[in-house]
Design an enzyme around this catalytic site. Structure first.
Site, PDB file in Angstrom:
ATOM      1  N   HIS A   5      73.485 -65.574 -35.703  1.00  0.00           N
ATOM      2  CA  HIS A   5      73.966 -64.507 -36.585  1.00  0.00           C
ATOM      3  C   HIS A   5      74.902 -63.614 -35.764  1.00  0.00           C
ATOM      4  CE1 HIS A   5      74.234 -61.213 -39.284  1.00  0.00           C
ATOM      5  NE2 HIS A   5      73.500 -60.405 -38.544  1.00  0.00           N
ATOM      6  N   ASN A  38      80.228 -58.462 -38.840  1.00  0.00           N
ATOM      7  CA  ASN A  38      78.943 -58.911 -39.367  1.00  0.00           C
ATOM      8  C   ASN A  38      79.061 -59.057 -40.895  1.00  0.00           C
ATOM      9  OD1 ASN A  38      76.308 -59.215 -40.224  1.00  0.00           O
ATOM     10  ND2 ASN A  38      75.480 -57.540 -38.984  1.00  0.00           N
ATOM     11  N   CYS A  93      70.245 -60.189 -43.072  1.00  0.00           N
ATOM     12  CA  CYS A  93      71.066 -61.025 -42.179  1.00  0.00           C
ATOM     13  C   CYS A  93      70.422 -62.377 -41.903  1.00  0.00           C
ATOM     14  CB  CYS A  93      71.343 -60.294 -40.876  1.00  0.00           C
ATOM     15  SG  CYS A  93      72.355 -58.841 -41.136  1.00  0.00           S
TER      16      CYS A  93
HETATM   17  O1  UT7 Z   1      72.749 -57.604 -38.520  1.00  0.00           O
HETATM   18  C1  UT7 Z   1      71.679 -56.776 -38.692  1.00  0.00           C
HETATM   19  C2  UT7 Z   1      71.074 -56.374 -37.426  1.00  0.00           C
HETATM   20  N1  UT7 Z   1      71.897 -55.364 -36.801  1.00  0.00           N
HETATM   21  C3  UT7 Z   1      72.086 -55.403 -35.500  1.00  0.00           C
HETATM   22  O2  UT7 Z   1      71.644 -56.308 -34.829  1.00  0.00           O
HETATM   23  C4  UT7 Z   1      72.820 -54.243 -34.870  1.00  0.00           C
HETATM   24  C5  UT7 Z   1      72.072 -53.757 -33.666  1.00  0.00           C
HETATM   25  N2  UT7 Z   1      72.661 -52.585 -33.041  1.00  0.00           N
HETATM   26  C6  UT7 Z   1      73.836 -52.625 -32.367  1.00  0.00           C
HETATM   27  O3  UT7 Z   1      74.517 -53.613 -32.374  1.00  0.00           O
HETATM   28  C7  UT7 Z   1      74.238 -51.403 -31.575  1.00  0.00           C
HETATM   29  O4  UT7 Z   1      73.150 -50.519 -31.476  1.00  0.00           O
HETATM   30  C8  UT7 Z   1      75.482 -50.629 -32.133  1.00  0.00           C
HETATM   31  C9  UT7 Z   1      76.734 -51.484 -31.950  1.00  0.00           C
HETATM   32  C10 UT7 Z   1      75.270 -50.334 -33.608  1.00  0.00           C
HETATM   33  C11 UT7 Z   1      75.680 -49.335 -31.362  1.00  0.00           C
HETATM   34  O5  UT7 Z   1      75.832 -49.615 -29.992  1.00  0.00           O
HETATM   35  P1  UT7 Z   1      74.974 -48.807 -28.899  1.00  0.00           P
HETATM   36  O6  UT7 Z   1      75.394 -49.324 -27.586  1.00  0.00           O
HETATM   37  O7  UT7 Z   1      73.531 -48.968 -29.281  1.00  0.00           O
HETATM   38  O8  UT7 Z   1      75.494 -47.341 -29.093  1.00  0.00           O
HETATM   39  P2  UT7 Z   1      74.660 -46.018 -29.388  1.00  0.00           P
HETATM   40  O9  UT7 Z   1      74.171 -46.026 -30.796  1.00  0.00           O
HETATM   41  O10 UT7 Z   1      73.650 -45.855 -28.299  1.00  0.00           O
HETATM   42  O11 UT7 Z   1      75.748 -44.907 -29.228  1.00  0.00           O
HETATM   43  C12 UT7 Z   1      76.342 -44.619 -27.952  1.00  0.00           C
HETATM   44  C13 UT7 Z   1      77.349 -43.495 -28.130  1.00  0.00           C
HETATM   45  C14 UT7 Z   1      76.816 -42.292 -28.893  1.00  0.00           C
HETATM   46  O12 UT7 Z   1      77.412 -41.129 -28.328  1.00  0.00           O
HETATM   47  P3  UT7 Z   1      76.598 -40.223 -27.300  1.00  0.00           P
HETATM   48  O13 UT7 Z   1      75.360 -39.787 -28.040  1.00  0.00           O
HETATM   49  O14 UT7 Z   1      76.308 -41.102 -26.134  1.00  0.00           O
HETATM   50  O15 UT7 Z   1      77.557 -39.124 -27.007  1.00  0.00           O
HETATM   51  C15 UT7 Z   1      77.353 -42.502 -30.282  1.00  0.00           C
HETATM   52  O16 UT7 Z   1      77.513 -41.302 -30.981  1.00  0.00           O
HETATM   53  O17 UT7 Z   1      78.472 -43.989 -28.882  1.00  0.00           O
HETATM   54  C16 UT7 Z   1      78.708 -43.121 -30.005  1.00  0.00           C
HETATM   55  N3  UT7 Z   1      79.225 -43.920 -31.096  1.00  0.00           N
HETATM   56  C17 UT7 Z   1      80.516 -44.228 -31.230  1.00  0.00           C
HETATM   57  N4  UT7 Z   1      81.596 -43.918 -30.516  1.00  0.00           N
HETATM   58  C18 UT7 Z   1      82.783 -44.418 -30.918  1.00  0.00           C
HETATM   59  C19 UT7 Z   1      78.517 -44.486 -32.102  1.00  0.00           C
HETATM   60  N5  UT7 Z   1      79.355 -45.176 -32.903  1.00  0.00           N
HETATM   61  C20 UT7 Z   1      80.590 -45.032 -32.391  1.00  0.00           C
HETATM   62  C21 UT7 Z   1      81.857 -45.509 -32.767  1.00  0.00           C
HETATM   63  N6  UT7 Z   1      82.925 -45.190 -32.000  1.00  0.00           N
HETATM   64  N7  UT7 Z   1      82.058 -46.306 -33.848  1.00  0.00           N
END
Ligand code: UT7
Length: 328
Positions: A255, A285, A115
């Site tokens: 980004h 992204n 990225c």
């Molecule tokens: O460009 C390269 C660099 N990449 C980045 O900068 C990305 C960095 N990471 C992020 O942007 C975030 O971590 C994400 C958007 C990928 C995820 O957001 P988050 O707030 O960190 O969510 P999480 O991974 O902590 O998941 C929270 C909950 C989980 O459920 P439980 O365990 O709380 O029951 C996940 O299973 O959300 C669930 N979940 C979803 N629910 C609905 C994960 N993906 C989804 C989804 N839809 N697509």
């Protein structure tokens, strides 16, 4: 007199096909509300069509760039393409783009910095101009992320889209252009954001495909923590060493990985939302393409002399920032 590399033109290209959050909710267990509030993304573009790959989008962006800047293809000196989704392992996508748009047998090569790829490529390209070696360098950021996305993995498939952008770099002796950049990397990111199969460690095999190692994998929370701290730090670093305050910065060009990361970076820099380029809602992204696509979308609002801070974070880990004074 010091020669700097000025961006003298910008062009972007995204495919026509739109994939909305509701479309994704039909294939994985997700919903528009979750995606919108956690990431800021509403829809993304997907390149469809047999045989169409990253070079197709990059070539579209470059063709438009040549037209906009009134440049004859034979006058281009060098082409650099940042991508993690090259058409092939080799030859490089930059080689293919030159041939597709009719740029003769000049030097061209790819850069892989995920990225942060466009930022890295821009920094490299500007060095050829500053050294006085070349007069017209094209820097591309292009990715067909849909080619490495696992549409069964709801944690990654909602994030990414396809697109390309390209800039023209030319020498200037005015006080504008690429003024400074900071590049960073940390290979301990290997286990947090990667595509495991298809390289020389795990060459493609039935096993790698059965294990779905030909797709991108991300530990979202771990990457989020690194990204939020490092993108803000590296933006603050480039401001400090160039004596810029929030008031001096006309635009943050971040980004587009997650709106929450962008907001945190802007806050740390002391700049308001109205100075932040944002198109994540439309494209998601697009990896190496996010920054040039932002510049393309906001081109009409840019004024000569505007101070821009570009900032990125991505796989590797790689991250960095650039300070640019807009040249036109
Ligand atoms: O460009 C390269 C660099 N990449 C980045 O900068 C990305 C960095 N990471 C992020 O942007 C975030 O971590 C994400 C958007 C990928 C995820 O957001 P988050 O707030 O960190 O969510 P999480 O991974 O902590 O998941 C929270 C909950 C989980 O459920 P439980 O365990 O709380 O029951 C996940 O299973 O959300 C669930 N979940 C979803 N629910 C609905 C994960 N993906 C989804 C989804 N839809 N697509």
């Amino acid at each position: 007199m010091k020669i700097r590399a000025a961006i003298t033109g910008i062009n972007g290209y995204v495919p026509d096909d739109v994939m909305t959050n509701d479309d994704l909710a039909k294939i994985v267990d997700t919903n528009d509300e979750w995606i919108s509030t956690r990431t800021g993304i509403k829809e993304r573009r997907i390149l469809k069509g047999e045989g169409l790959a990253t070079s197709h989008m990059a070539s579209e962006a470059v063709r438009g760039l040549l037209k906009k800047t009134n440049t004859d293809a034979k006058d281009v000196d060098l082409v650099i393409c940042a991508t993690v989704t090259p058409d092939f392992m080799f030859p490089s996508t930059a080689n293919l783009v030159c041939t597709q748009v009719g740029i003769p047998t000049i030097g061209s090569f790819d850069i892989l910095a995920a990225c942060s790829g466009f930022l890295y490529a821009l920094s490299i390209g500007s060095q050829f101009i500053e050294a006085g070696k070349y007069k017209k360098v094209i820097v591309i950021g292009a990715d067909k992320m849909s080619s490495i996305i696992d549409y069964q993995d709801r944690t990654t498939c909602i994030l990414f889209g396809d697109g390309a952008g390209a800039v023209m770099l030319e020498p200037t002796t005015e006080e504008n252009g690429v003024m400074d950049f900071v590049l960073k990397s940390d290979g301990t990111g290997e286990n947090h954001l990667y595509m495991k199969g298809g390289g020389s460690r795990y060459p493609s095999s039935h096993e790698t495909v059965d294990n779905r190692w030909h797709y991108i994998r991300q530990e979202g929370q771990a990457v989020f923590k690194f990204a939020v701290t490092n993108m803000a730090d590296v933006s603050a670093e480039i401001m400090e060493r160039n004596n810029l305050t929030g008031e001096d910065v006309a635009w943050l060009v971040p980004h587009q990985a997650n709106k929450r990361i962008i907001d945190a970076t802007a806050k740390r820099m002391g700049i308001g939302d109205d100075k932040v380029m944002l198109n994540i809602q439309k494209y998601g992204n697009t990896t190496a393409a996010t920054i040039p696509l932002c510049l393309h979308d906001y081109e009409s609002q840019l004024k000569k002399g505007d101070n821009l801070v570009l900032a990125a974070f991505g796989g590797g880990f790689t991250w960095g920032s650039a300070y640019i004074k807009w040249a036109y």
